[in-house]
Design a protein around this motif. Structure first.
Motif: not given
Ligand SMILES: [Zn+2]
Ligand SMILES: [Zn+2]
Length: 357
Positions: A64-65, A39, A151
């Protein structure tokens, strides 16, 4: 094992590197990373605008996702080999502050929290990681192909929870919701709006690609005109673009008693002319609320898991517009005009693994 890393503060330092297996002291649960979603935050970290290595280290594992599968877990922790899990991105600060102590690390009051793949903790774009069981959430085995959307879904699950809590200040019976921006976060915000039975309108500028059909297939309405031109008076508005002109519009075009949630993060530094008197007049005379929302705690991960479980699986799969093997990470970061969510497949079959060596 292999990991996708950056040197924080150094532009274009993204590379695969060999790193040691996760140490047992990082937690009793060993997880194999399956997928990592990309992202804007990852782009900012790669662009050296953001990101912090763990203390004493000079690199940060990105990602992180995430979605993973348990390889090893002690008995009695509620986890077993083969379970699908998602690592919770933010961890409480070490003090901890009163919010973190209450399990609401998304509302941390001293800023000393850490975040996997973002701030002071390695991310999930590595073959294996370890953690305490409370740092992850188990998801349904049926979500294997879309669990990596967890997430970003937690972000909008929190936004909707907060909207509903704020709504309890008085009589609250929303009918129309507007979402600005049809990226993954906007689309997931729209999904959660339709799951609440609201009439949902999504605003974006693109006319081509998958976004218009993704919105329509939710039963929502896709708009390419501005909020003002649409003449829509939304009871709930979720701003997901972070673009100044859109944010300004979002502050100006809602119904009486409306709640506006800002989720998109703007870049500072650009000046624009704003009629503060008009904004104030509207805010006061319309009882309007504007609030910001970021991150998520365990409660929001649970709500997100339920939302994904209820959603149409084929629709969720369409949000993932490209899947790229970890070895081809550069392709994952390349911009394609039809991208919605790009996912790096971290775990590949052993044959593919040998090819890389
Ligand atoms: Zn993200
Ligand atoms: Zn805290």
């Amino acid at each position: 094992m292999q990991a996708l890393t950056v040197t924080p503060g150094k532009k274009d330092s993204l590379r695969l590197r060999e790193m040691a297996e996760p140490a047992p002291e990082q937690g009793p649960v060993l997880v194999e990373s399956l997928a990592v979603g990309l992202c804007g935050t990852d782009m900012e970290i790669v662009g050296a605008e953001y990101g912090e290595a763990p203390p004493g280290q000079d690199f940060l594992v990105l990602g992180h996702e995430n979605l993973g599968r348990v390889l090893e877990a002690p008995r009695d922790l509620g986890l077993a080999e083969g379970d699908l899990v998602v690592g919770i991105v933010r961890r409480p600060d070490p003090v901890p502050c009163k919010a973190c102590a209450a399990g609401e690390w998304d509302m941390c009051r001293n800023g000393r929290y850490v975040e996997h793949g973002i701030k002071g903790l390695h991310g999930f774009a590595r073959e294996r990681w370890r953690a305490e069981p409370e740092a992850m959430i188990k998801i349904d085995a049926g979500l294997a192909d879309v669990g990596v959307l967890m997430e970003p879904t937690t972000i909008v699950a929190k936004a909707w929870e907060q909207i509903e809590r704020i709504g309890q200040r008085a009589f609250f019976n929303p009918r129309v919701a507007a979402v600005t921006g049809a990226g993954p976060v906007g689309l997931l915000a729209a999904l959660l709006g339709t799951q609440r039975g609201l009439e949902v309108h999504v605003f974006d500028v693109v006319t081509e690609g998958p976004k218009p059909a993704l919105v329509r297939d939710l039963g929502a309405t896709y708009h390419t005109e501005s909020l003002a031109d649409a003449g829509l008076k939304a009871d709930v508005l979720i701003e997901c673009t972070g673009l100044s002109p859109v944010v300004l519009e979002a502050l100006n075009y809602t119904a009486l008693d409306a709640i506006t949630c800002l989720v998109g993060v703007s870049s500072p530094g650009k000046m624009s002319e704003v009629d503060i008197g008009q904004l104030n007049r509207r805010a006061v005379l319309d009882n309007s609320v504007v609030f910001g929302s970021v991150n998520a705690n365990r409660r929001h991960y649970q709500a997100a898991a339920e939302a994904l479980d209820k959603a149409d699986r084929a629709w969720l799969q369409r949000l993932i517009s490209r899947r790229v093997p970890l070895a081809d990470f550069a392709e994952g970061f390349a911009h394609h005009s039809d991208d919605v969510k790009v996912v790096l497949d971290v775990h590949s079959d052993p044959a593919a693994g040998q090819e890389r060596q």
